[in-house]
Every structure is written in structure tokens, then in C-alpha cells.
Design a protein around this motif. Structure first.
Motif, PDB file in Angstrom:
ATOM      1  N   TRP A 140      -4.463   7.950  -0.560  1.00 25.97           N
ATOM      2  CA  TRP A 140      -5.635   7.224  -1.053  1.00 25.97           C
ATOM      3  C   TRP A 140      -5.289   6.166  -2.093  1.00 25.97           C
ATOM      4  O   TRP A 140      -5.983   5.137  -2.181  1.00 25.97           O
ATOM      5  N   PRO A 141      -4.219   6.328  -2.899  1.00 25.94           N
ATOM      6  CA  PRO A 141      -3.842   5.221  -3.799  1.00 25.94           C
ATOM      7  C   PRO A 141      -3.483   3.949  -3.034  1.00 25.94           C
ATOM      8  O   PRO A 141      -3.804   2.837  -3.475  1.00 25.94           O
ATOM      9  N   GLY A 142      -2.813   4.084  -1.885  1.00 24.10           N
ATOM     10  CA  GLY A 142      -2.499   2.920  -1.066  1.00 24.10           C
ATOM     11  C   GLY A 142      -3.752   2.302  -0.478  1.00 24.10           C
ATOM     12  O   GLY A 142      -3.883   1.069  -0.404  1.00 24.10           O
ATOM     13  N   PHE A 143      -4.671   3.153  -0.055  1.00 19.43           N
ATOM     14  CA  PHE A 143      -5.948   2.667   0.471  1.00 19.43           C
ATOM     15  C   PHE A 143      -6.717   1.924  -0.613  1.00 19.43           C
ATOM     16  O   PHE A 143      -7.348   0.888  -0.346  1.00 19.43           O
ATOM     17  N   LEU A 144      -6.657   2.444  -1.845  1.00 21.95           N
ATOM     18  CA  LEU A 144      -7.347   1.793  -2.967  1.00 21.95           C
ATOM     19  C   LEU A 144      -6.800   0.396  -3.215  1.00 21.95           C
ATOM     20  O   LEU A 144      -7.569  -0.547  -3.482  1.00 21.95           O
ATOM     21  N   TYR A 145      -5.483   0.229  -3.122  1.00 23.31           N
ATOM     22  CA  TYR A 145      -4.894  -1.104  -3.300  1.00 23.31           C
ATOM     23  C   TYR A 145      -5.450  -2.079  -2.271  1.00 23.31           C
ATOM     24  O   TYR A 145      -5.818  -3.221  -2.611  1.00 23.31           O
ATOM     25  N   LEU A 146      -5.538  -1.665  -1.024  1.00 16.87           N
ATOM     26  CA  LEU A 146      -6.059  -2.549   0.017  1.00 16.87           C
ATOM     27  C   LEU A 146      -7.541  -2.840  -0.204  1.00 16.87           C
ATOM     28  O   LEU A 146      -8.013  -3.950   0.078  1.00 16.87           O
ATOM     29  N   ALA A 147      -8.277  -1.861  -0.716  1.00 13.57           N
ATOM     30  CA  ALA A 147      -9.697  -2.085  -1.007  1.00 13.57           C
ATOM     31  C   ALA A 147      -9.842  -3.109  -2.133  1.00 13.57           C
ATOM     32  O   ALA A 147     -10.699  -4.011  -2.060  1.00 13.57           O
ATOM     33  N   PHE A 148      -9.022  -2.990  -3.189  1.00 14.85           N
ATOM     34  CA  PHE A 148      -9.031  -4.000  -4.254  1.00 14.85           C
ATOM     35  C   PHE A 148      -8.746  -5.388  -3.684  1.00 14.85           C
ATOM     36  O   PHE A 148      -9.438  -6.364  -4.005  1.00 14.85           O
ATOM     37  N   LEU A 193       3.466   5.676  -5.898  1.00 23.03           N
ATOM     38  CA  LEU A 193       3.253   5.671  -7.353  1.00 23.03           C
ATOM     39  C   LEU A 193       2.106   6.579  -7.765  1.00 23.03           C
ATOM     40  O   LEU A 193       2.126   7.178  -8.837  1.00 23.03           O
ATOM     41  N   GLY A 194       1.080   6.694  -6.930  1.00 24.22           N
ATOM     42  CA  GLY A 194      -0.039   7.569  -7.233  1.00 24.22           C
ATOM     43  C   GLY A 194      -1.143   6.888  -8.024  1.00 24.22           C
ATOM     44  O   GLY A 194      -1.034   5.722  -8.436  1.00 24.22           O
ATOM     45  N   PHE A 195      -2.220   7.630  -8.248  1.00 22.68           N
ATOM     46  CA  PHE A 195      -3.399   7.075  -8.927  1.00 22.68           C
ATOM     47  C   PHE A 195      -3.130   6.702 -10.377  1.00 22.68           C
ATOM     48  O   PHE A 195      -3.887   5.955 -10.975  1.00 22.68           O
ATOM     49  N   GLY A 196      -2.072   7.245 -10.951  1.00 21.38           N
ATOM     50  CA  GLY A 196      -1.763   6.922 -12.347  1.00 21.38           C
ATOM     51  C   GLY A 196      -1.479   5.443 -12.550  1.00 21.38           C
ATOM     52  O   GLY A 196      -1.579   4.940 -13.677  1.00 21.38           O
ATOM     53  N   TYR A 197      -1.129   4.749 -11.484  1.00 23.33           N
ATOM     54  CA  TYR A 197      -0.842   3.317 -11.564  1.00 23.33           C
ATOM     55  C   TYR A 197      -1.961   2.482 -10.943  1.00 23.33           C
ATOM     56  O   TYR A 197      -1.720   1.388 -10.452  1.00 23.33           O
ATOM     57  N   TRP A 198      -3.200   2.983 -11.028  1.00 28.31           N
ATOM     58  CA  TRP A 198      -4.331   2.241 -10.475  1.00 28.31           C
ATOM     59  C   TRP A 198      -4.462   0.867 -11.126  1.00 28.31           C
ATOM     60  O   TRP A 198      -4.843  -0.109 -10.480  1.00 28.31           O
ATOM     61  N   ALA A 201       0.835  -1.200   0.000  1.00 28.36           N
ATOM     62  CA  ALA A 201       0.000   0.000   0.000  1.00 28.36           C
ATOM     63  C   ALA A 201       0.874   1.256   0.000  1.00 28.36           C
ATOM     64  O   ALA A 201       0.571   2.240  -0.695  1.00 28.36           O
ATOM     65  N   PHE A 202       1.969   1.234   0.758  1.00 28.69           N
ATOM     66  CA  PHE A 202       2.889   2.379   0.793  1.00 28.69           C
ATOM     67  C   PHE A 202       3.516   2.603  -0.587  1.00 28.69           C
ATOM     68  O   PHE A 202       3.633   3.743  -1.050  1.00 28.69           O
ATOM     69  N   CYS A 203       3.896   1.503  -1.242  1.00 28.73           N
ATOM     70  CA  CYS A 203       4.496   1.622  -2.586  1.00 28.73           C
ATOM     71  C   CYS A 203       3.511   2.232  -3.577  1.00 28.73           C
ATOM     72  O   CYS A 203       3.873   3.120  -4.368  1.00 28.73           O
ATOM     73  N   PHE A 204       2.261   1.774  -3.545  1.00 32.93           N
ATOM     74  CA  PHE A 204       1.275   2.320  -4.474  1.00 32.93           C
ATOM     75  C   PHE A 204       0.894   3.743  -4.102  1.00 32.93           C
ATOM     76  O   PHE A 204       0.501   4.537  -4.971  1.00 32.93           O
ATOM     77  N   GLY A 205       1.029   4.067  -2.818  1.00 27.93           N
ATOM     78  CA  GLY A 205       0.824   5.454  -2.433  1.00 27.93           C
ATOM     79  C   GLY A 205       1.868   6.365  -3.064  1.00 27.93           C
ATOM     80  O   GLY A 205       1.555   7.482  -3.479  1.00 27.93           O
ATOM     81  N   ALA A 229      -9.384  -0.975  13.564  1.00 28.06           N
ATOM     82  CA  ALA A 229      -9.614  -0.834  12.124  1.00 28.06           C
ATOM     83  C   ALA A 229      -9.594   0.638  11.714  1.00 28.06           C
ATOM     84  O   ALA A 229      -8.986   1.009  10.694  1.00 28.06           O
ATOM     85  N   VAL A 230     -10.249   1.485  12.496  1.00 29.41           N
ATOM     86  CA  VAL A 230     -10.271   2.917  12.179  1.00 29.41           C
ATOM     87  C   VAL A 230      -8.866   3.501  12.257  1.00 29.41           C
ATOM     88  O   VAL A 230      -8.441   4.271  11.377  1.00 29.41           O
ATOM     89  N   ALA A 231      -8.129   3.145  13.300  1.00 35.13           N
ATOM     90  CA  ALA A 231      -6.765   3.666  13.450  1.00 35.13           C
ATOM     91  C   ALA A 231      -5.882   3.232  12.288  1.00 35.13           C
ATOM     92  O   ALA A 231      -5.088   4.038  11.765  1.00 35.13           O
ATOM     93  N   TYR A 232      -6.009   1.972  11.885  1.00 36.29           N
ATOM     94  CA  TYR A 232      -5.207   1.479  10.764  1.00 36.29           C
ATOM     95  C   TYR A 232      -5.594   2.198   9.475  1.00 36.29           C
ATOM     96  O   TYR A 232      -4.719   2.607   8.696  1.00 36.29           O
ATOM     97  N   ASP A 233      -6.898   2.368   9.225  1.00 35.02           N
ATOM     98  CA  ASP A 233      -7.356   3.043   8.013  1.00 35.02           C
ATOM     99  C   ASP A 233      -6.841   4.475   7.955  1.00 35.02           C
ATOM    100  O   ASP A 233      -6.379   4.948   6.902  1.00 35.02           O
TER     101      ASP A 233
END
Length: 358
Positions: free
Chosen positions: A210-218, A65-70, A59-63, A197-201
Motif C-alpha cells: 500500500w505504500p507504493g500504491f499511495l505514491y502512485l495516488a499522490f 521503505l514503508g509508510f514511515g516515508y510517506w 512505487a516498488f521502492c516506496f513499498g 487498470a484493475v490488474a495493474y492496481d
């Protein structure tokens, strides 16, 4: 699966008891050595921590990289994240059965740890209704593994509806516990789960974006939805044979899924941790070799979606006995901390007794 036949637009109705308590008694009588498999595996906690570190690092790595690498986030979530999150689901499952540590609170903490990459507090709720699933398998008012009647009718036999149902499976699961009787979901452990869960999120959004959060959601949605590991929800109790209500999966993904496919074995003796389930089958082959099973989650996923004779109603529902009708097996004392106030089946009793002896 072979020799498929049309399914009724309702669950299979059964007046018989579930098969697992009787088979558990027979296995222990024929192979008392299986008691040696009833141990705890504290190394499971290390696997949970490793998965959390892996998923958070990705998630940190995708954060960065940004949304361009969704699109890359989607691919990695499907190929890596889904298997990682699913492995932690299995660990939540073993923690529910207190198969990691002796102390129940430690098991709950491991479950909460393993739940973090899922982004939502599900471990403690799962602990309540999963134990009820074991003791009341197929009872619509007590077993959350049975789909809601309205849910099964809504999905029907249409392939695209079944695909959407699997893709949104977490949301459908949330609609089932409210119908269950005599359960308590809101306790202090639920709020601990929620707070973690809230603290981790919040931490993921702050440090990974949010790009890192998106990876975890996927990863979360693939791990229990439209993915080969998501087929385990179909494998476990969906059936084309009304004479067999529980199925195992014996295939290569078990290596990544911590043997979650050994579902008949688990239901028979839930006091056995994930790493010993293949040993149970090897010790008592005469009890399992004659049962139908699945060898491919990927094939099962496609069969379920595109085969019109496999609706969400492909499950067995136990009909209620009359008040004057005695059960076929004597009632057992309730296992401690089972969450099942009415009764507990023999295998849960043996599970609790076995752990107390360790």
C-alpha cells in the motif's frame, strides 16, 4: 494576464463559431508545407512504456521503505511523479487522435498502457469526450471541458474553494460526461481499459504494498490537480478576454509535458503530433504571434486561485442557434471514429483525411 475586469456569474455567451476551423483553412492555404507535419510518431509508445516502468519502479521502492516515508513519497510524487503521469496524459491524448500508429486499436492499447500509473480506467472515456470537445467546443451539452453549472456556482471566487476544486479535479471531471448527449462510454474498449487498470492496481498492491500504491495516488492527483502541470486545465480555455477562448502556454515545462502547452496549435490542426507542434508555430508565426498566451503555469496557478475575477465561469459557452438559422460555415462530413455523430469540423476532417493518405 493584464487589464482584468470583473467576470459575470455565468459563462461568456457566444453566437459565433469556434475560431479553429477558419484558422486551419487559412494556415493550410498560406502554408501548404504544414501538411508535412501531419505524421505519426511511434516513438511516443516507447515514452509511455518508459514512464510506466519509472513509476512502477518508484512505487516498488516506496513499498520497500514503508509508510514511515510517506512524506518522501509526497515530495517525490510532486517533483517527479506528477510530471511523469502528466506526460502519459499527453500520450493518451495523442493516442486519442491516432497519432502514434496507423492502426486505431494499437493507439487504444498505447492509451491503456499510458493510463496504468493513474490507477483508474480513464483513457477510453477520455477518447470519447475529448473528440467531442474538438468538434463541439463550448457546447454545454457536448463539451466536457466546460464545468457543470452547479460546479462553477459551488466553487465561486473563494480562493480555498478553487484550491480544493483543483485538488479534487478528477472527481469533478467524473460528474461531467453524464450530461453529454449522444455519446457511448461503455464499449468493449472501456472494459479492456477497466480490466487492465484493475490488474495493474492489484499487482501494485501485491508487489509494492500500500505504500507504493499511495505514491502512485499522490502522483495521480498532483498530475491533474494542485500543481503547476494542473494549471494547464486553466490555461487551455479559461479566459479573461471574451474575444479569445483558447490559449497556449510557451514555457520550459513544455519539455516535460510533451508540448501540451501548444493548445491553439493543436486545436487548429489536431493531425499534428506533440513533437511537431512547435514547428507549426514556427512555420505560421503570423497566425499565432498576435494571440495572447501564458508563459508560466506556476504563475497562472496562483493567479487563478487568488484572483477574485477568475471564477470557474471564465469560459465561453456557445448559444444554440434557432432551427431556421444557418451556421456560418457549411457542415462537414463526420470523421471516421470521431465519436461525433452530428457533425465534424474542417480540421477534424483534414486530420482524418491526412492520416488516411499516410
Amino acid at each position: 494576464m493584464h487589464n482584468l475586469r470583473p467576470m459575470p456569474a455565468a459563462f461568456y455567451q457566444s453566437e459565433s463559431d469556434q475560431p479553429h476551423p477558419g484558422r486551419a483553412r487559412a494556415i493550410i492555404k498560406a502554408h501548404p508545407e504544414v501538411r508535412q507535419l501531419m505524421v505519426r510518431n511511434p516513438w511516443t509508445a516507447l515514452i509511455a512504456l518508459s514512464v510506466v516502468v519509472l513509476q512502477t519502479s518508484l512505487a516498488f521502492c516506496f513499498g520497500k521503505l514503508g509508510f514511515g516515508y510517506w512524506w518522501l513519497s509526497l515530495v517525490i510524487a510532486y517533483c517527479v511523479g506528477a510530471f511523469a503521469n502528466h506526460a502519459n496524459y499527453v500520450i493518451i491524448h495523442d493516442a486519442t487522435h491516432n497519432l502514434i500508429f496507423r492502426n486505431k486499436s494499437w493507439n487504444k492499447l498505447v492509451g491503456i498502457l499510458a493510463d496504468l500509473p493513474n490507477l483508474n480506467p480513464g483513457a477510453m472515456g477520455f477518447r470519447v469526450y475529448h473528440l467531442r470537445h474538438h468538434s463541439h467546443q463550448g457546447d454545454y451539452e457536448h463539451d466536457a471541458d466546460l464545468a457543470n453549472h452547479w460546479e462553477a456556482r459551488l466553487v465561486g471566487n473563494k480562493w480555498y474553494r478553487k484550491a480544493i476544486w483543483l485538488m479534487l479535479f478528477p472527481f469533478f471531471q467524473l460528474t461531467r460526461p453524464p450530461r453529454l448527449k449522444a455519446i457511448t462510454m461503455w464499449d468493449r474498449w472501456f472494459f479492456v481499459n477497466f480490466a487492465c487498470a484493475v490488474a495493474y492496481d492489484v499487482g501494485v498492491v501485491y508487489f509494492c504494498g500500500w505504500p507504493g500504491f499511495l505514491y502512485l495516488a499522490f502522483s495521480f492527483f498532483f498530475s491533474i490537480g494542485l500543481h503547476p502541470v494542473g494549471a494547464r486545465w486553466i490555461q487551455e480555455h479559461y479566459t479573461n478576454d471574451p474575444e479569445q477562448e483558447t490559449y497556449s502556454y510557451y514555457g520550459p515545462i513544455n519539455r516535460l509535458a510533451l508540448n501540451m502547452g501548444y493548445h491553439n496549435e493543436h486545436h487548429d490542426l489536431p493531425s499534428i503530433p506533440w513533437n511537431n507542434l512547435p514547428k507549426l508555430r514556427a512555420m505560421a508565426p503570423e497566425f499565432y504571434n498576435n494571440l495572447k498566451y501564458h508563459s508560466s503555469w506556476s504563475r497562472l496557478l496562483f493567479e487563478f486561485i487568488f484572483d477574485k475575477v477568475q471564477p470557474v465561469f471564465s469560459n465561453r459557452e456557445r448559444t444554440k442557434r434557432r432551427n431556421d438559422e444557418a451556421p456560418s460555415s457549411p457542415p462537414m462530413l463526420r470523421p471516421a471514429d470521431s465519436g461525433c455523430p452530428e457533425r465534424g469540423d474542417i480540421y477534424l476532417l483534414m486530420y482524418d483525411a491526412a492520416l488516411r493518405l499516410k
